[in-house]
Design an enzyme around this catalytic site. Structure first.
Site, short mmCIF file in Angstrom:
data_model
loop_
_atom_site.label_atom_id
_atom_site.label_comp_id
_atom_site.label_asym_id
_atom_site.label_seq_id
_atom_site.Cartn_x
_atom_site.Cartn_y
_atom_site.Cartn_z
N GLY A 199 -25.66 -39.97 56.85
CA GLY A 199 -24.68 -38.89 56.86
C GLY A 199 -24.86 -37.94 55.69
N ARG B 205 -20.48 -39.15 64.13
CA ARG B 205 -19.83 -38.67 62.92
C ARG B 205 -19.62 -37.16 62.94
NH1 ARG B 205 -22.55 -41.73 57.91
NH2 ARG B 205 -20.70 -40.87 56.90
N GLN C 6 -20.06 -34.22 49.85
CA GLN C 6 -21.02 -33.78 50.86
C GLN C 6 -20.79 -32.32 51.25
OE1 GLN C 6 -21.00 -36.45 54.20
NE2 GLN C 6 -21.89 -38.14 53.06
N ASP D 176 -16.35 -45.38 49.24
CA ASP D 176 -17.26 -46.33 49.89
C ASP D 176 -17.01 -47.77 49.46
OD1 ASP D 176 -18.62 -44.44 51.41
OD2 ASP D 176 -20.04 -44.00 49.80
N ARG E 85 -13.90 -47.73 59.20
CA ARG E 85 -13.93 -48.86 58.27
C ARG E 85 -12.56 -49.50 58.04
NH1 ARG E 85 -18.47 -46.47 53.99
NH2 ARG E 85 -20.26 -47.27 55.16
#
Length: 438
Positions: free
Chosen positions: A94, A122, A169, A319, A350
């Site tokens: 990603g 995604r 990102q 994360d 998640r």
């Protein structure tokens, strides 16, 4: 790797290991080296599947990429990207696909980006939206907001972009596009996200201005700045270091040291949270590597207590919530993790997968739309004894395997092959410390 891995209750873990190279910096070193003019050398690169996919993408865009030793790479950039001859396959990465889109958008080229089944699920408009506002054009080839997508770049104009959530990102993609856009590009963040792009752009000769603004900051970059090749030393990834350290905290009698871990303050939220939970976590030999603070971290078995994780900390540890949840299963009291809805659009949902897996292992968990609460066993044992679905998500797999090292009954995970995307050698490292994963 087999289709299933099983972790069994282990005796005390002990030893010193080195974390794999930081994934975020590894992606960026490849991309920036490919954009730059001249030869960039990299040491400590994470040689996982995701980063290697980014390396192949850079080659397709016209750079020469060569492995010269373990973790050592040579990238000869041509001062820009050219139209690739085939589809850019980013695998499961990603970070790779979103940053590559930003970089490629600044050049007069056409490229199609794709990935594996997980990456195709995604969302991409969070990046393609602002890039389109700068002048890039996108054509969705299957489902809107998902790869595969065709990009046509060049003739961009700088943008003044205000993020609604902190995302390194999105910020990075916009800044990379801004390097080759007319005028000035600014990105304003409500909260600070990891700043590896800003740091590394400076190392490659670009001028980037960062101004504090409330709880976040404003980043300004002028267009028309060519990157100059340099040397990049990649420190150990704190996200990967979290797994052997977590094992040290929850397996009785353990003492585990991970050397050379990046200590960038925007990446250490998990370590801060563990210390608040009462973890015996010490950091020694602080030093600089690759423009980042690094150190050696030792984790000793600890009686943890539940805490409320500040929501504003999420950007620095998004994360790491899966492995935090695994350690929280052994804590005294409730660990509250809220403001982490971003977890639902990672490699998998998640939140749901951790809730399902922990419950299957006998842990009390409450799920919320933007978070979850884990009630620990008060230092007692966790039952385990489950086979956990991972949806091919490496962090879900590794988190449950670590839990299995301290659980009463063995814990198995399905489809663990994606561990290689971010942590090649994970099983060998844990077993080398005395763990039992087979």
């Amino acid at each position: 790797m087999p289709s299933q891995l099983t972790a069994r209750r282990s005796s005390a873990l002990a030893g010193k290991v080195r974390a794999p190279g930081d994934k975020s910096m590894s992606h960026r070193s490849m991309i920036f080296g490919g954009m730059a003019d001249g030869v960039t050398t990299v040491e400590g690169l994470l040689e996982g599947d995701d980063v290697l996919a980014t390396g192949r993408a850079i080659e397709a865009f016209g750079a020469k990429v060569e492995r010269t030793g373990e973790g050592e790479w040579r990238i000869e950039g041509a001062g820009g990207f050219k139209t690739p001859l085939s589809v850019i396959d980013c695998g499961n990465a990603g970070t790779g696909v979103r940053l590559l889109m930003g970089a490629a958008a600044g050049y007069p080229l056409t490229a199609t980006f794709d990935g594996d089944a997980s990456l195709r699920k995604r969302p991409m408009k969070r990046v393609t939206g602002p890039l389109a506002d700068m002048g890039a054009r996108f054509g969705w080839l299957a489902a809107e907001d998902r790869v595969p997508v065709a990009l046509t770049g060049g003739t961009l104009t700088g943008i003044d972009y205000v993020q609604t959530v902190a995302s390194a990102q999105i910020k990075s993609a916009i800044l990379l596009a801004g390097l080759n856009a007319a005028g000035v590009t600014t990105v304003t963040e409500p909260e600070k996200s990891r700043d590896h792009t800003e740091r590394m752009l400076r190392a490659f000769g670009a001028e980037v201005v960062v101004e504090e603004q409330g709880e976040g900051w404003k980043i300004t970059l002028k267009g028309g700045q060519p990157l100059k090749a340099t040397h990049v030393a990649v420190p150990g990834d704190p996200s990967s270091a979290a797994f052997p350290l977590a094992a040290g905290l929850i397996v009785p009698g353990s003492e585990v040291t991970v050397e050379g871990v990046m200590l960038n303050g925007l990446r250490t939220g998990l370590f801060d949270t563990w210390i608040e939970m009462g973890a015996d976590l010490t950091i020694k030999n602080r030093r600089q590597a690759g423009g980042e603070d690094v150190g050696d971290i030792t984790a000793r078995y600890s009686q943890l207590k539940g805490v409320v994780v500040p929501e504003e900390r999420a950007a620095s540890m998004i994360d790491e919530y899966p492995i935090l949840a695994a350690t929280a299963a052994f804590a005294d009291g409730v660990t509250v993790m809220r403001g982490v809805g971003e977890m639902r659009v990672k490699e998998s949902d998640r939140i749901s997968l951790m809730v399902e897996g922990l419950r299957a292992c006998g842990v009390e968990v409450e799920e919320e739309p933007e978070g979850f609460l884990v009630t620990g066993s008060a230092g007692g044992s966790v039952r385990g004894g489950a086979t956990v679905a991972t949806a091919h998500d490496h962090r879900i797999a590794m988190s449950h395997l670590i839990l299995g090292l301290a659980a009463e009954q063995a814990v198995s995970v399905l489809d663990p092959e994606m561990i290689a995307t971010s942590f090649p050698g994970f099983v060998d490292m844990i077993n080398g410390l005395g763990g039992q994963i087979d």
